[in-house]
Every structure is written in C-alpha cells, then in structure tokens.
Design a protein around this motif. Structure first.
Motif, PDB file in Angstrom:
ATOM      1  N   LEU A   1     -28.669 -41.770 -38.206  1.00  0.00           N
ATOM      2  CA  LEU A   1     -29.172 -40.275 -38.509  1.00  0.00           C
ATOM      3  C   LEU A   1     -29.735 -39.569 -37.724  1.00  0.00           C
ATOM      4  O   LEU A   1     -29.665 -38.681 -37.448  1.00  0.00           O
ATOM      5  CB  LEU A   1     -30.568 -40.031 -40.198  1.00  0.00           C
ATOM      6  N   TYR A   2     -30.861 -40.381 -36.515  1.00  0.00           N
ATOM      7  CA  TYR A   2     -31.391 -40.215 -35.734  1.00  0.00           C
ATOM      8  C   TYR A   2     -31.894 -40.225 -34.398  1.00  0.00           C
ATOM      9  O   TYR A   2     -32.331 -40.047 -34.098  1.00  0.00           O
ATOM     10  CB  TYR A   2     -33.498 -40.474 -36.271  1.00  0.00           C
TER      11      TYR A   2
ATOM     12  N   THR B   1     -36.596 -53.589 -25.611  1.00  0.00           N
ATOM     13  CA  THR B   1     -37.382 -53.186 -26.775  1.00  0.00           C
ATOM     14  C   THR B   1     -36.507 -51.658 -27.894  1.00  0.00           C
ATOM     15  O   THR B   1     -36.505 -51.260 -26.635  1.00  0.00           O
ATOM     16  CB  THR B   1     -38.800 -52.689 -26.793  1.00  0.00           C
ATOM     17  N   SER B   2     -36.389 -52.034 -28.580  1.00  0.00           N
ATOM     18  CA  SER B   2     -35.667 -51.141 -28.905  1.00  0.00           C
ATOM     19  C   SER B   2     -36.516 -50.371 -30.278  1.00  0.00           C
ATOM     20  O   SER B   2     -36.802 -51.322 -30.999  1.00  0.00           O
ATOM     21  CB  SER B   2     -34.293 -51.409 -30.174  1.00  0.00           C
ATOM     22  N   LYS B   3     -36.871 -49.194 -30.732  1.00  0.00           N
ATOM     23  CA  LYS B   3     -37.686 -48.617 -31.554  1.00  0.00           C
ATOM     24  C   LYS B   3     -36.691 -47.031 -32.233  1.00  0.00           C
ATOM     25  O   LYS B   3     -36.184 -46.261 -32.126  1.00  0.00           O
ATOM     26  CB  LYS B   3     -38.299 -47.719 -30.559  1.00  0.00           C
ATOM     27  N   VAL B   4     -36.822 -47.546 -33.754  1.00  0.00           N
ATOM     28  CA  VAL B   4     -36.303 -46.285 -35.096  1.00  0.00           C
ATOM     29  C   VAL B   4     -37.586 -46.115 -35.209  1.00  0.00           C
ATOM     30  O   VAL B   4     -38.245 -46.533 -35.711  1.00  0.00           O
ATOM     31  CB  VAL B   4     -35.466 -47.202 -36.259  1.00  0.00           C
ATOM     32  N   GLN B   5     -36.792 -44.554 -35.484  1.00  0.00           N
ATOM     33  CA  GLN B   5     -38.557 -44.043 -36.199  1.00  0.00           C
ATOM     34  C   GLN B   5     -37.412 -42.297 -36.885  1.00  0.00           C
ATOM     35  O   GLN B   5     -36.548 -41.934 -35.978  1.00  0.00           O
ATOM     36  CB  GLN B   5     -39.234 -42.905 -35.621  1.00  0.00           C
ATOM     37  N   GLY B   6     -37.694 -42.619 -38.376  1.00  0.00           N
ATOM     38  CA  GLY B   6     -37.546 -41.375 -38.919  1.00  0.00           C
ATOM     39  C   GLY B   6     -37.434 -41.671 -40.657  1.00  0.00           C
ATOM     40  O   GLY B   6     -38.113 -43.065 -40.695  1.00  0.00           O
ATOM     41  N   LEU B   7     -37.135 -40.430 -41.289  1.00  0.00           N
ATOM     42  CA  LEU B   7     -37.670 -40.526 -42.323  1.00  0.00           C
ATOM     43  C   LEU B   7     -36.161 -40.814 -43.604  1.00  0.00           C
ATOM     44  O   LEU B   7     -35.122 -40.608 -43.288  1.00  0.00           O
ATOM     45  CB  LEU B   7     -38.499 -39.946 -43.318  1.00  0.00           C
TER      46      LEU B   7
ATOM     47  N   LEU C   1     -25.763 -43.576 -48.248  1.00  0.00           N
ATOM     48  CA  LEU C   1     -27.299 -42.531 -48.203  1.00  0.00           C
ATOM     49  C   LEU C   1     -25.900 -41.227 -48.321  1.00  0.00           C
ATOM     50  O   LEU C   1     -25.338 -40.975 -47.116  1.00  0.00           O
ATOM     51  CB  LEU C   1     -27.894 -42.778 -46.637  1.00  0.00           C
ATOM     52  N   ARG C   2     -25.977 -40.715 -48.985  1.00  0.00           N
ATOM     53  CA  ARG C   2     -25.089 -38.988 -49.165  1.00  0.00           C
ATOM     54  C   ARG C   2     -25.707 -37.608 -48.814  1.00  0.00           C
ATOM     55  O   ARG C   2     -26.692 -37.857 -49.429  1.00  0.00           O
ATOM     56  CB  ARG C   2     -23.927 -38.917 -50.171  1.00  0.00           C
ATOM     57  N   ILE C   3     -25.383 -37.667 -48.180  1.00  0.00           N
ATOM     58  CA  ILE C   3     -25.869 -35.451 -47.494  1.00  0.00           C
ATOM     59  C   ILE C   3     -25.114 -34.872 -47.435  1.00  0.00           C
ATOM     60  O   ILE C   3     -23.754 -34.935 -47.503  1.00  0.00           O
ATOM     61  CB  ILE C   3     -26.669 -36.353 -44.889  1.00  0.00           C
ATOM     62  N   ASP C   4     -25.798 -33.595 -48.557  1.00  0.00           N
ATOM     63  CA  ASP C   4     -24.729 -32.453 -48.409  1.00  0.00           C
ATOM     64  C   ASP C   4     -25.431 -31.790 -47.634  1.00  0.00           C
ATOM     65  O   ASP C   4     -26.122 -32.161 -46.902  1.00  0.00           O
ATOM     66  CB  ASP C   4     -25.098 -31.927 -50.454  1.00  0.00           C
ATOM     67  N   GLN C   5     -24.556 -30.137 -47.465  1.00  0.00           N
ATOM     68  CA  GLN C   5     -24.233 -29.498 -46.524  1.00  0.00           C
ATOM     69  C   GLN C   5     -26.144 -29.021 -45.913  1.00  0.00           C
ATOM     70  O   GLN C   5     -26.467 -28.401 -44.894  1.00  0.00           O
ATOM     71  CB  GLN C   5     -23.024 -28.747 -46.622  1.00  0.00           C
ATOM     72  N   ASP C   6     -26.249 -28.457 -47.647  1.00  0.00           N
ATOM     73  CA  ASP C   6     -27.756 -27.440 -47.546  1.00  0.00           C
ATOM     74  C   ASP C   6     -28.675 -29.046 -46.497  1.00  0.00           C
ATOM     75  O   ASP C   6     -29.390 -28.592 -46.008  1.00  0.00           O
ATOM     76  CB  ASP C   6     -28.259 -27.315 -48.211  1.00  0.00           C
ATOM     77  N   LYS C   7     -28.447 -30.045 -47.286  1.00  0.00           N
ATOM     78  CA  LYS C   7     -29.837 -31.032 -46.518  1.00  0.00           C
ATOM     79  C   LYS C   7     -29.139 -31.393 -45.393  1.00  0.00           C
ATOM     80  O   LYS C   7     -30.507 -31.694 -44.270  1.00  0.00           O
ATOM     81  CB  LYS C   7     -29.722 -32.967 -47.675  1.00  0.00           C
TER      82      LYS C   7
ATOM     83  N   VAL D   1     -32.043 -30.735 -42.386  1.00  0.00           N
ATOM     84  CA  VAL D   1     -32.721 -32.015 -41.755  1.00  0.00           C
ATOM     85  C   VAL D   1     -32.169 -32.175 -40.336  1.00  0.00           C
ATOM     86  O   VAL D   1     -32.886 -32.034 -39.493  1.00  0.00           O
ATOM     87  CB  VAL D   1     -32.341 -33.271 -42.001  1.00  0.00           C
ATOM     88  N   PHE D   2     -31.288 -31.203 -39.947  1.00  0.00           N
ATOM     89  CA  PHE D   2     -30.678 -31.489 -38.199  1.00  0.00           C
ATOM     90  C   PHE D   2     -30.078 -29.687 -37.848  1.00  0.00           C
ATOM     91  O   PHE D   2     -30.146 -30.126 -36.316  1.00  0.00           O
ATOM     92  CB  PHE D   2     -29.311 -32.528 -38.271  1.00  0.00           C
TER      93      PHE D   2
END
Length: 164
Positions: A101-102, A123-129, A151-157, A161-162
């Motif tokens: 996602l991020y 080194t790798s780092k992932v940060q997100g919700l 993880l399902r994301i509809d159009q509004d979400k 988020v993006f």
C-alpha cells in the motif's frame, strides 16, 4: 586596469551577497510579488490536469499477502509454539500489505576496500496503517505457520487514503 578589477570584484561581491539591484538599471521593469492562497480543491484540480492523480479509482481493489512464522524451539508447550508462530505470520502478512500500500523505504550501503567488497548492509523499513485485513486461510505444518490475508478497499476508501 586596477579600477576595472576593483569594479568587477565589487560587482561580483554584490551579486552573490544577496544585495539587489532593483532600480539600478532603468530599462528593467519593476516586478511585484503576488501571493495567492490555494485550497485543496484547487490543488486537486491542478494535480488531475498534470496527471499526478489517478482519478479513475477502481470500484474495489483487493490486496493479498502470505505471511510466514516459525515456531520457537524453546516454547513450553505445543499450543504456545503454534500461537507464537501464528502471531509472527500475521505480523509478516501485515508488513507485506503495508509495503504494497505505502511502499518500502530501502537504505543500502556498500564498503569497497582494495577493489573488493568488504561490507554490505541493506535495511528495509515499512511504515503504514493497515485496517480491516482479514485472514482468508491459515495452516501449520512442520513448525511453519502460514497466513493468507487480504485487504479489500472500495473506491471511497481508496480516495480517502491515496488522494491528496
């Protein structure tokens, strides 16, 4: 000759010291600075025109990840080893979803001595919700716990988020 050098040095110092020549040259028009307040809607419109925003968000998008966790050797019971392996697998799957996602921030450093690689560090780092991900399938075999998450994301979400 000395006067020309002195004049050039003064002009050079004045040019790079932050001084301005406003009004020094008569031919140059006077410039005015205009400050304009921009709201989010204006910014979105410009970003759409410049194709910085993908406006046609999908009706629903599904992200999938497979997390794996290993049971520790020093566990007290079989139930504890299964539970800890499951938690590790879930954390791995959440990390993979956040990376999808991020994005993932990568830092890499190589040290070369005498034309040979002497040290390499990545080194790798992932940060997100990640919210509302669900476990689709899970299994435990030979000390390895696997969790399939989606993880399902509809159009509004998606827009919330993006879209900036």
């Amino acid at each position: 000759m000395i006067k020309i050098k002195a004049l050039l040095i003064c002009a050079f110092v004045a040019l790079f010291s932050g001084c301005s020549f406003n009004g020094f040259f008569a031919d140059e028009p006077k410039r005015e600075i205009i400050v304009q307040k921009v709201d989010k809607d204006d910014l979105r419109e410009v970003m759409k025109k410049e194709k910085m925003i993908y406006d046609a968000a999908p009706a629903e998008t599904t992200f999938r990840a497979v997390g794996e966790g290993i049971a520790p050797l020093n566990s007290v019971s079989h139930a504890q080893s299964v539970t800890l392996a499951k938690r590790a697998a879930m954390a791995d799957a959440y990390s993979q979803l956040a990376g999808k996602l991020y994005g993932v921030k990568i830092n890499a450093e190589d040290t070369v001595r005498d034309a040979m690689l002497s040290d390499s560090s990545i080194t790798s780092k992932v940060q997100g919700l990640v919210k509302n991900a669900r476990i689709v399938n899970e299994s435990f075999k030979d000390g390895l716990y696997k969790v399939n998450m989606e993880l399902r994301i509809d159009q509004d979400k998606w827009r919330e988020v993006f879209s900036y």
